[in-house]
Motif scaffolding. Sequence first.
Motif, mmCIF file in Angstrom:
data_model
loop_
_atom_site.group_PDB
_atom_site.id
_atom_site.type_symbol
_atom_site.label_atom_id
_atom_site.label_comp_id
_atom_site.label_asym_id
_atom_site.label_seq_id
_atom_site.Cartn_x
_atom_site.Cartn_y
_atom_site.Cartn_z
ATOM 1 N N MET A 1 -8.047 -5.910 -19.375
ATOM 2 C CA MET A 1 -7.549 -7.244 -19.019
ATOM 3 C C MET A 1 -7.259 -7.304 -17.507
ATOM 4 S SD MET A 1 -4.302 -9.177 -20.746
ATOM 5 C CE MET A 1 -3.097 -8.606 -19.561
ATOM 6 N N PRO A 2 -7.791 -8.328 -16.793
ATOM 7 C CA PRO A 2 -7.507 -8.371 -15.354
ATOM 8 C C PRO A 2 -6.023 -8.617 -15.078
ATOM 9 C CG PRO A 2 -8.798 -10.295 -16.066
ATOM 10 C CD PRO A 2 -8.583 -9.437 -17.273
ATOM 11 N N GLY A 3 -5.524 -8.011 -13.997
ATOM 12 C CA GLY A 3 -4.116 -8.199 -13.660
ATOM 13 C C GLY A 3 -3.924 -9.494 -12.887
ATOM 14 N N PHE A 4 -2.784 -9.599 -12.221
ATOM 15 C CA PHE A 4 -2.484 -10.833 -11.485
ATOM 16 C C PHE A 4 -3.441 -11.033 -10.323
ATOM 17 C CE2 PHE A 4 -0.372 -13.102 -8.076
ATOM 18 C CZ PHE A 4 -0.090 -14.290 -8.722
ATOM 19 N N ILE A 5 -3.801 -9.939 -9.639
ATOM 20 C CA ILE A 5 -4.737 -10.052 -8.520
ATOM 21 C C ILE A 5 -6.140 -9.768 -9.065
ATOM 22 C CG2 ILE A 5 -5.406 -9.106 -6.270
ATOM 23 C CD1 ILE A 5 -2.469 -8.610 -5.717
ATOM 24 N N ALA A 6 -6.981 -10.782 -9.033
ATOM 25 C CA ALA A 6 -8.283 -10.670 -9.705
ATOM 26 C C ALA A 6 -9.196 -9.674 -8.982
ATOM 27 C CB ALA A 6 -8.935 -12.038 -9.786
ATOM 28 N N ASN A 7 -9.286 -9.784 -7.660
ATOM 29 C CA ASN A 7 -10.208 -8.910 -6.937
ATOM 30 C C ASN A 7 -9.429 -7.868 -6.135
ATOM 31 O OD1 ASN A 7 -12.224 -7.668 -5.608
ATOM 32 N ND2 ASN A 7 -13.196 -9.523 -4.819
ATOM 33 N N THR A 8 -9.148 -6.752 -6.785
ATOM 34 C CA THR A 8 -8.284 -5.746 -6.138
ATOM 35 C C THR A 8 -9.013 -4.980 -5.034
ATOM 36 O OG1 THR A 8 -8.857 -4.127 -7.830
ATOM 37 C CG2 THR A 8 -6.859 -5.425 -8.201
ATOM 38 N N GLU A 9 -10.326 -5.187 -4.922
ATOM 39 C CA GLU A 9 -11.083 -4.505 -3.857
ATOM 40 C C GLU A 9 -11.128 -5.346 -2.583
ATOM 41 O OE1 GLU A 9 -12.388 -1.431 -3.920
ATOM 42 O OE2 GLU A 9 -11.699 -1.098 -5.970
ATOM 43 N N ASP A 10 -10.549 -6.514 -2.592
ATOM 44 C CA ASP A 10 -10.724 -7.444 -1.473
ATOM 45 C C ASP A 10 -9.377 -7.871 -0.883
ATOM 46 O OD1 ASP A 10 -12.330 -8.931 0.211
ATOM 47 O OD2 ASP A 10 -12.170 -10.725 -1.031
ATOM 48 N N ILE A 11 -8.582 -6.866 -0.559
ATOM 49 C CA ILE A 11 -7.230 -7.132 -0.072
ATOM 50 C C ILE A 11 -7.206 -7.031 1.454
ATOM 51 C CG2 ILE A 11 -4.836 -6.294 -0.131
ATOM 52 C CD1 ILE A 11 -5.701 -7.153 -2.857
ATOM 53 N N PRO A 12 -6.667 -8.024 2.155
ATOM 54 C CA PRO A 12 -6.502 -7.841 3.607
ATOM 55 C C PRO A 12 -5.532 -6.685 3.893
ATOM 56 C CG PRO A 12 -6.069 -10.121 2.950
ATOM 57 C CD PRO A 12 -6.177 -9.318 1.690
ATOM 58 N N VAL A 13 -5.834 -5.935 4.918
ATOM 59 C CA VAL A 13 -5.017 -4.759 5.266
ATOM 60 C C VAL A 13 -4.610 -4.871 6.732
ATOM 61 C CG1 VAL A 13 -4.968 -2.250 5.424
ATOM 62 C CG2 VAL A 13 -6.330 -3.332 3.661
ATOM 63 N N VAL A 14 -3.348 -4.654 7.013
ATOM 64 C CA VAL A 14 -2.862 -4.703 8.394
ATOM 65 C C VAL A 14 -2.225 -3.360 8.747
ATOM 66 C CG1 VAL A 14 -1.212 -5.792 9.959
ATOM 67 C CG2 VAL A 14 -2.542 -7.206 8.389
ATOM 68 N N LEU A 15 -2.584 -2.873 9.903
ATOM 69 C CA LEU A 15 -2.073 -1.592 10.382
ATOM 70 C C LEU A 15 -0.803 -1.832 11.199
ATOM 71 C CD1 LEU A 15 -2.734 1.413 10.614
ATOM 72 C CD2 LEU A 15 -4.336 0.829 12.454
ATOM 73 N N LEU A 16 0.318 -1.310 10.715
ATOM 74 C CA LEU A 16 1.588 -1.471 11.448
ATOM 75 C C LEU A 16 1.592 -0.507 12.623
ATOM 76 C CD1 LEU A 16 4.145 -1.550 8.491
ATOM 77 C CD2 LEU A 16 3.152 -3.495 9.720
ATOM 78 N N ALA A 17 1.634 -1.059 13.805
ATOM 79 C CA ALA A 17 1.456 -0.199 14.972
ATOM 80 C C ALA A 17 2.392 -0.567 16.116
ATOM 81 C CB ALA A 17 0.001 -0.274 15.434
ATOM 82 N N GLY A 18 3.488 -1.246 15.766
ATOM 83 C CA GLY A 18 4.470 -1.544 16.809
ATOM 84 C C GLY A 18 5.473 -0.399 16.868
ATOM 85 N N GLY A 19 6.695 -0.737 17.136
ATOM 86 C CA GLY A 19 7.719 0.306 17.154
ATOM 87 C C GLY A 19 7.832 0.973 18.505
ATOM 88 N N ARG A 20 8.673 1.995 18.529
ATOM 89 C CA ARG A 20 9.024 2.606 19.815
ATOM 90 C C ARG A 20 8.416 3.983 20.032
ATOM 91 N NH1 ARG A 20 13.358 -0.586 21.623
ATOM 92 N NH2 ARG A 20 14.202 -1.837 19.936
ATOM 93 N N SER A 21 7.979 4.641 18.967
ATOM 94 C CA SER A 21 7.473 6.019 19.066
ATOM 95 C C SER A 21 8.448 6.889 19.854
ATOM 96 C CB SER A 21 6.091 6.067 19.740
ATOM 97 O OG SER A 21 5.106 5.459 18.949
ATOM 98 N N SER A 22 9.748 6.660 19.667
ATOM 99 C CA SER A 22 10.712 7.383 20.505
ATOM 100 C C SER A 22 10.739 8.874 20.184
ATOM 101 C CB SER A 22 12.107 6.771 20.377
ATOM 102 O OG SER A 22 12.471 6.697 19.025
ATOM 103 N N ARG A 23 10.520 9.234 18.917
ATOM 104 C CA ARG A 23 10.538 10.669 18.585
ATOM 105 C C ARG A 23 9.302 11.378 19.131
ATOM 106 N NH1 ARG A 23 11.686 9.673 12.358
ATOM 107 N NH2 ARG A 23 10.790 7.671 12.973
ATOM 108 N N MET A 24 8.199 10.656 19.278
ATOM 109 C CA MET A 24 6.983 11.268 19.840
ATOM 110 C C MET A 24 7.032 11.262 21.356
ATOM 111 S SD MET A 24 4.238 12.775 19.021
ATOM 112 C CE MET A 24 3.820 12.379 17.323
#
Length: 216
Positions: A1-24
């Motif tokens: 039975m399909p779940g709530f999201i019909a096309n699970t292969e077609d999800i937009p993806v965003v890379l979180l890349a802000g922040g401070r990198s203070s430890r690095m």
Amino acid sequence: MPGFIANTEDIPVVLLAGGRSSRMGANKAFSLLGEESLLARIAARIAQRQMKPIALNADTDWPDTMGMDLVPDRIPGKLGPLAGVLAAMQDTTLRYPHASHVATLPIDSPFFPLDLAPRLAQAIEGPNEIAIAASLSQDHPVFGLWPVSIAADLGTWIVSDEKRRVRDFLARHQVRRVDFAAVETPIGPLDPFFNINTPADLIEAEKWLAALESMP
Ligand SMILES: Nc1nc2c(ncn2[C@@H]2O[C@H](COP(=O)(O)OP(=O)(O)OP(=O)(O)O)[C@@H](O)[C@H]2O)c(=O)[nH]1
């Protein structure tokens, strides 16, 4: 039975890349793991799965974005990963008006599971639910699948809650946890969400990378 999201292969993806990198001590995205930057490794991994691309999500200028769009946080001031999640939701609404959810992943985890977004999507059972990844009994909410319908709630909460802890925001919503197994390697089980915050973490990641590359 399909779940709530019909096309699970077609999800937009965003890379979180802000922040401070203070430890690095310098922008983690350009830290070298082997001969490649974390950004290059993660971009290649995303392309391998042909995940629906992708906006980098940061509030600084970048010398190289590997062809990804740079989407600034709407609320400046490096307010933490949820500021990135909010911008990801808002950007998704503009780019993909029919998408109900957006997946996020952080810039500092180069071994993330390739089936991350579809596995999270399969767990969603209702319109306002969040799905987050977990491994080895630990939650990793920066690896999340977020309904764009809660953007207004996040926008209000993020400017009113001084601590902006991810778990406090999650407590306001229905959350599904999806467990991912460790990866068996010749030097032991690797947490697929191993993340790199410090120069010492980079040295450890080199060992995991060598172990993975030694496998057939
Ligand atoms: N867009 C956006 N992403 C963020 C922000 N803060 C953290 N992130 C991202 O969220 C993920 C987890 O970040 P952390 O490692 O907790 O924080 P950091 O600021 O990158 O590093 P530290 O300063 O060492 O804590 C990483 O992918 C960061 O790039 C922010 O304010 N905006």
